[in-house]
Write a protein that holds these residues in place. Structure first.
Motif, PDB file in Angstrom:
ATOM      1  N   CYS A  64       0.860  -1.178   0.000  1.00 15.62           N
ATOM      2  CA  CYS A  64       0.000   0.000   0.000  1.00 15.62           C
ATOM      3  C   CYS A  64       0.897   1.229   0.000  1.00 15.62           C
ATOM      4  O   CYS A  64       1.519   1.544   1.016  1.00 15.62           O
ATOM      5  N   ALA A  65       0.961   1.887  -1.145  1.00 18.09           N
ATOM      6  CA  ALA A  65       1.797   3.070  -1.278  1.00 18.09           C
ATOM      7  C   ALA A  65       0.998   4.308  -0.916  1.00 18.09           C
ATOM      8  O   ALA A  65      -0.088   4.530  -1.456  1.00 18.09           O
ATOM      9  N   ALA A  66       1.547   5.109  -0.025  1.00 18.81           N
ATOM     10  CA  ALA A  66       0.880   6.325   0.422  1.00 18.81           C
ATOM     11  C   ALA A  66       1.527   7.549  -0.213  1.00 18.81           C
ATOM     12  O   ALA A  66       2.737   7.601  -0.395  1.00 18.81           O
ATOM     13  N   SER A  67       0.708   8.527  -0.540  1.00 17.52           N
ATOM     14  CA  SER A  67       1.212   9.788  -1.080  1.00 17.52           C
ATOM     15  C   SER A  67       0.359  10.926  -0.528  1.00 17.52           C
ATOM     16  O   SER A  67      -0.721  10.710   0.032  1.00 17.52           O
ATOM     17  N   GLY A  68       0.847  12.126  -0.690  1.00 20.99           N
ATOM     18  CA  GLY A  68       0.132  13.282  -0.160  1.00 20.99           C
ATOM     19  C   GLY A  68       0.682  13.673   1.197  1.00 20.99           C
ATOM     20  O   GLY A  68       1.880  13.626   1.430  1.00 20.99           O
ATOM     21  N   SER A  69      -0.203  14.014   2.121  1.00 21.09           N
ATOM     22  CA  SER A  69       0.194  14.483   3.446  1.00 21.09           C
ATOM     23  C   SER A  69       0.514  13.312   4.370  1.00 21.09           C
ATOM     24  O   SER A  69      -0.118  13.120   5.415  1.00 21.09           O
ATOM     25  N   ILE A  70       1.524  12.553   3.990  1.00 21.36           N
ATOM     26  CA  ILE A  70       1.809  11.313   4.712  1.00 21.36           C
ATOM     27  C   ILE A  70       2.378  11.569   6.089  1.00 21.36           C
ATOM     28  O   ILE A  70       2.303  10.709   6.961  1.00 21.36           O
ATOM     29  N   SER A  71       2.938  12.740   6.307  1.00 20.48           N
ATOM     30  CA  SER A  71       3.510  13.019   7.628  1.00 20.48           C
ATOM     31  C   SER A  71       2.440  13.085   8.705  1.00 20.48           C
ATOM     32  O   SER A  71       2.732  12.975   9.888  1.00 20.48           O
ATOM     33  N   SER A  72       1.198  13.258   8.310  1.00 23.41           N
ATOM     34  CA  SER A  72       0.111  13.372   9.281  1.00 23.41           C
ATOM     35  C   SER A  72      -0.440  12.003   9.695  1.00 23.41           C
ATOM     36  O   SER A  72      -1.196  11.907  10.653  1.00 23.41           O
ATOM     37  N   ILE A  73      -0.052  10.962   8.972  1.00 27.43           N
ATOM     38  CA  ILE A  73      -0.595   9.627   9.235  1.00 27.43           C
ATOM     39  C   ILE A  73      -0.095   9.105  10.575  1.00 27.43           C
ATOM     40  O   ILE A  73       1.110   9.133  10.850  1.00 27.43           O
ATOM     41  N   THR A  74      -1.016   8.653  11.418  1.00 24.14           N
ATOM     42  CA  THR A  74      -0.633   8.097  12.712  1.00 24.14           C
ATOM     43  C   THR A  74      -0.788   6.584  12.759  1.00 24.14           C
ATOM     44  O   THR A  74      -0.060   5.907  13.474  1.00 24.14           O
ATOM     45  N   ILE A  75      -1.751   6.063  12.060  1.00 19.54           N
ATOM     46  CA  ILE A  75      -1.937   4.613  12.026  1.00 19.54           C
ATOM     47  C   ILE A  75      -2.187   4.165  10.588  1.00 19.54           C
ATOM     48  O   ILE A  75      -2.698   4.928   9.772  1.00 19.54           O
ATOM     49  N   MET A  76      -1.788   2.933  10.299  1.00 21.30           N
ATOM     50  CA  MET A  76      -2.082   2.328   9.006  1.00 21.30           C
ATOM     51  C   MET A  76      -2.493   0.889   9.263  1.00 21.30           C
ATOM     52  O   MET A  76      -1.833   0.173  10.018  1.00 21.30           O
ATOM     53  N   TYR A 108      -5.830   1.183   5.022  1.00 22.11           N
ATOM     54  CA  TYR A 108      -6.477   2.310   5.682  1.00 22.11           C
ATOM     55  C   TYR A 108      -5.414   3.146   6.380  1.00 22.11           C
ATOM     56  O   TYR A 108      -4.448   2.607   6.926  1.00 22.11           O
ATOM     57  N   ALA A 109      -5.586   4.449   6.331  1.00 20.59           N
ATOM     58  CA  ALA A 109      -4.680   5.350   7.041  1.00 20.59           C
ATOM     59  C   ALA A 109      -5.492   6.317   7.885  1.00 20.59           C
ATOM     60  O   ALA A 109      -6.487   6.879   7.417  1.00 20.59           O
ATOM     61  N   GLY A 110      -5.074   6.488   9.126  1.00 22.22           N
ATOM     62  CA  GLY A 110      -5.729   7.427  10.016  1.00 22.22           C
ATOM     63  C   GLY A 110      -4.824   8.599  10.317  1.00 22.22           C
ATOM     64  O   GLY A 110      -3.626   8.433  10.547  1.00 22.22           O
ATOM     65  N   ALA A 111      -5.390   9.791  10.272  1.00 21.37           N
ATOM     66  CA  ALA A 111      -4.651  11.017  10.550  1.00 21.37           C
ATOM     67  C   ALA A 111      -5.574  11.961  11.299  1.00 21.37           C
ATOM     68  O   ALA A 111      -6.793  11.806  11.231  1.00 21.37           O
ATOM     69  N   PRO A 112      -5.029  12.948  11.981  1.00 22.31           N
ATOM     70  CA  PRO A 112      -5.892  13.912  12.687  1.00 22.31           C
ATOM     71  C   PRO A 112      -6.902  14.594  11.773  1.00 22.31           C
ATOM     72  O   PRO A 112      -7.986  14.961  12.203  1.00 22.31           O
ATOM     73  N   GLY A 113      -6.539  14.727  10.490  1.00 21.72           N
ATOM     74  CA  GLY A 113      -7.433  15.400   9.555  1.00 21.72           C
ATOM     75  C   GLY A 113      -8.480  14.522   8.925  1.00 21.72           C
ATOM     76  O   GLY A 113      -9.367  15.032   8.233  1.00 21.72           O
TER      77      GLY A 113
END
Length: 114
Positions: free
Chosen positions: A21-33, A95-100
């Motif tokens: 699962c390749a992530a792109s964009g605001s990846i620094s905000s991701i807290t869980i995957m 799935y990726a979880g972020a504050p946003g």
């Protein structure tokens, strides 16, 4: 955040597959995957989770067979699946979880059959 899942396919019982699962964009905000799966006619269920502290959680049916890992340099989440069983068949989603917000990949089909 955009998530692109790949690596699904057909495997024989006892075989192996590796999902990515390749992530792109605001990846620094991701807290869980996490990895989820959904079998035909069933609800989506959590398979494995990777939190921001490098700790993993596994659903009971996959413990000892699946391994979740994350390569931060490649912004990629993996799911190594060994000793596959027919009941592992389904569409697997990252799935990726972020504050946003929460983000889902498009899903990749895994079929375990002889």
């Amino acid at each position: 955040v955009q998530l692109q899942a790949s690596g699904g396919g057909l495997a024989q019982p006892g075989g192996s597959l590796r999902l990515s699962c390749a992530a792109s964009g605001s990846i620094s905000s991701i807290t869980i995957m996490d990895w989820y799966r959904q079998a035909a006619g069933k609800e989506r269920e959590l398979v494995a989770a990777w939190n921001g502290y490098g700790r993993a959680y596994y659903a009971e049916p996959v413990k000892g067979r699946f391994t979740i890992s994350r390569d931060n340099a490649k912004n990629t989440l993996y799911l190594e699946m060994n000793s596959l069983k027919p009941e592992d068949t389904g569409v697997y989603y990252c799935y990726a979880g972020a504050p946003g917000g929460s983000y889902w990949g498009q899903g990749t089909q895994v079929t375990v059959s002889s």
